[in-house]
Design a protein around this motif. Sequence first.
Motif, PDB file in Angstrom:
ATOM      1  N   ILE A  38       0.831  -1.201   0.000  1.00 25.35           N
ATOM      2  CA  ILE A  38       0.000   0.000   0.000  1.00 25.35           C
ATOM      3  C   ILE A  38       0.870   1.258   0.000  1.00 25.35           C
ATOM      4  O   ILE A  38       0.609   2.224  -0.728  1.00 25.35           O
ATOM      5  CB  ILE A  38      -0.961  -0.038   1.214  1.00 25.35           C
ATOM      6  N   LEU A  41       2.437   1.733  -3.354  1.00 31.06           N
ATOM      7  CA  LEU A  41       1.437   2.197  -4.321  1.00 31.06           C
ATOM      8  C   LEU A  41       1.186   3.702  -4.178  1.00 31.06           C
ATOM      9  O   LEU A  41       1.153   4.440  -5.169  1.00 31.06           O
ATOM     10  CB  LEU A  41       0.140   1.396  -4.129  1.00 31.06           C
ATOM     11  N   SER A  44       4.018   5.545  -5.562  1.00 27.43           N
ATOM     12  CA  SER A  44       3.981   5.500  -7.015  1.00 27.43           C
ATOM     13  C   SER A  44       3.090   6.619  -7.567  1.00 27.43           C
ATOM     14  O   SER A  44       3.445   7.321  -8.513  1.00 27.43           O
ATOM     15  CB  SER A  44       3.443   4.131  -7.461  1.00 27.43           C
ATOM     16  N   GLU A  45       1.940   6.797  -6.952  1.00 23.94           N
ATOM     17  CA  GLU A  45       0.987   7.803  -7.432  1.00 23.94           C
ATOM     18  C   GLU A  45       1.507   9.227  -7.258  1.00 23.94           C
ATOM     19  O   GLU A  45       1.432  10.039  -8.195  1.00 23.94           O
ATOM     20  CB  GLU A  45      -0.361   7.653  -6.715  1.00 23.94           C
ATOM     21  N   ARG A  48       4.555   9.869  -9.546  1.00 20.80           N
ATOM     22  CA  ARG A  48       4.167   9.982 -10.951  1.00 20.80           C
ATOM     23  C   ARG A  48       3.595  11.365 -11.214  1.00 20.80           C
ATOM     24  O   ARG A  48       3.818  11.957 -12.264  1.00 20.80           O
ATOM     25  CB  ARG A  48       3.163   8.920 -11.359  1.00 20.80           C
ATOM     26  N   SER A  99      -6.806  11.410 -17.309  1.00 17.74           N
ATOM     27  CA  SER A  99      -6.471  10.138 -16.689  1.00 17.74           C
ATOM     28  C   SER A  99      -7.596   9.719 -15.743  1.00 17.74           C
ATOM     29  O   SER A  99      -8.700  10.248 -15.804  1.00 17.74           O
ATOM     30  CB  SER A  99      -5.136  10.256 -15.973  1.00 17.74           C
ATOM     31  N   LEU A 100      -7.325   8.774 -14.846  1.00 18.25           N
ATOM     32  CA  LEU A 100      -8.379   8.258 -13.971  1.00 18.25           C
ATOM     33  C   LEU A 100      -8.739   9.229 -12.845  1.00 18.25           C
ATOM     34  O   LEU A 100      -9.820   9.158 -12.286  1.00 18.25           O
ATOM     35  CB  LEU A 100      -7.950   6.918 -13.359  1.00 18.25           C
ATOM     36  N   VAL A 102      -7.366   9.301  -9.898  1.00 23.18           N
ATOM     37  CA  VAL A 102      -7.477   8.490  -8.693  1.00 23.18           C
ATOM     38  C   VAL A 102      -6.239   8.634  -7.799  1.00 23.18           C
ATOM     39  O   VAL A 102      -6.265   8.272  -6.627  1.00 23.18           O
ATOM     40  CB  VAL A 102      -7.724   7.010  -9.077  1.00 23.18           C
ATOM     41  N   GLY A 106      -6.875   8.620  -3.930  1.00 24.56           N
ATOM     42  CA  GLY A 106      -6.530   7.238  -3.577  1.00 24.56           C
ATOM     43  C   GLY A 106      -5.434   7.191  -2.535  1.00 24.56           C
ATOM     44  O   GLY A 106      -5.509   6.447  -1.559  1.00 24.56           O
ATOM     45  N   ARG A 109      -6.804   8.040   0.748  1.00 24.99           N
ATOM     46  CA  ARG A 109      -7.577   6.927   1.320  1.00 24.99           C
ATOM     47  C   ARG A 109      -6.712   5.892   2.035  1.00 24.99           C
ATOM     48  O   ARG A 109      -7.102   5.349   3.049  1.00 24.99           O
ATOM     49  CB  ARG A 109      -8.354   6.199   0.211  1.00 24.99           C
ATOM     50  N   VAL A 110      -5.545   5.596   1.442  1.00 22.44           N
ATOM     51  CA  VAL A 110      -4.761   4.489   2.003  1.00 22.44           C
ATOM     52  C   VAL A 110      -3.773   4.907   3.098  1.00 22.44           C
ATOM     53  O   VAL A 110      -3.175   4.062   3.743  1.00 22.44           O
ATOM     54  CB  VAL A 110      -4.007   3.701   0.900  1.00 22.44           C
TER      55      VAL A 110
END
Lengths: 133, 124
Positions: A38, A41, A44-45, A48, A99-100, A102, A106, A109-110
């Motif tokens: 998590i 991830l 990564s977001e 990016r 893009s998404l 998210v 996101g 959220r995590v």
Amino acid sequence: MSAEVSVSIERDADIVTARHEGRQLAAAAGFSSADQTIIALAISEITRNIVSYAQCGKLTLSRMDEGGRRGILIVAQDDGPGIPDIDLAMRDGYSTAGSLGVGLPGARRVMDEFELVSAPGKGTTVTMKKWLR
Amino acid sequence: MSVPILKQGDVLIASIQAALSDRELAQLHDAFAEQVGRFRSRGVIIDVTALDVLDSFATRTLRSIAYTAKLRGANAVVVGIQPDVAFAMVQLGLSLEGVATALDLEEGLAYIRDVAKRGGQRVR
Ligand SMILES: Nc1ncnc2c1ncn2[C@@H]1O[C@H](COP(=O)(O)OP(=O)(O)OP(=O)(O)O)[C@@H](O)[C@H]1O
Ligand SMILES: [Mg+2]
């Protein structure tokens, strides 16, 4: 205990490095394999986003130990164009890149704590914390 | 490091060996698009067992590979998503909606054979 790692983010391959460093530090801090994933991830977001919108910036990872509470601190900082409307950018599905939309919501959220500081022309700083349970 | 695509009968298989950068993932997408047409493949399998994270870019690329395959009359299936990876995706809010998934390579191949037998999604 203040092991600090920083990764300069300039191109897409740096995102892979950032994820890897995040996972390593999270593992060393005692996070479960699910939580390591998590954390990788979320890293990564936000890294990016630096490559996509700010071209370059820096990710700093460190371990926290505050009054017995332990965890990981993740700071992604850039001097890019900044975000004019933060509420909008934090909305699920909102993307200026088609893009998404998210990544930011996101990541919030995590993580246990999430702060986004940004203004047009002033760059963007995302600060995230996750505590060991 | 680019991902080799193996051709097994009328199925193309990419087995990803290590973490991929965005550029490498995009290259994989383009290679699939080109080869599905060239070999008139019926199925495309992407083995992501080695990936320890599937983020928004990877998700978007996998969806796009599946869609491109579909337009070409082929079926795509993503195999080997690790439990932690799937869990993190769900938590973040990512989904592989519209993309077939299977446990491993063997099940992925079985899926493609199955769909082909049933007449599948081939557009005539
Ligand atoms: N570091 C940044 N600098 C400038 N703008 C940013 C930055 N990070 C995010 N943004 C802006 O916020 C929007 C929302 O970001 P978010 O990561 O949630 O979605 P996205 O990057 O557009 O899509 P996805 O992450 O799902 O591929 C972006 O489209 C962009 O306009
Ligand atoms: Mg993003």
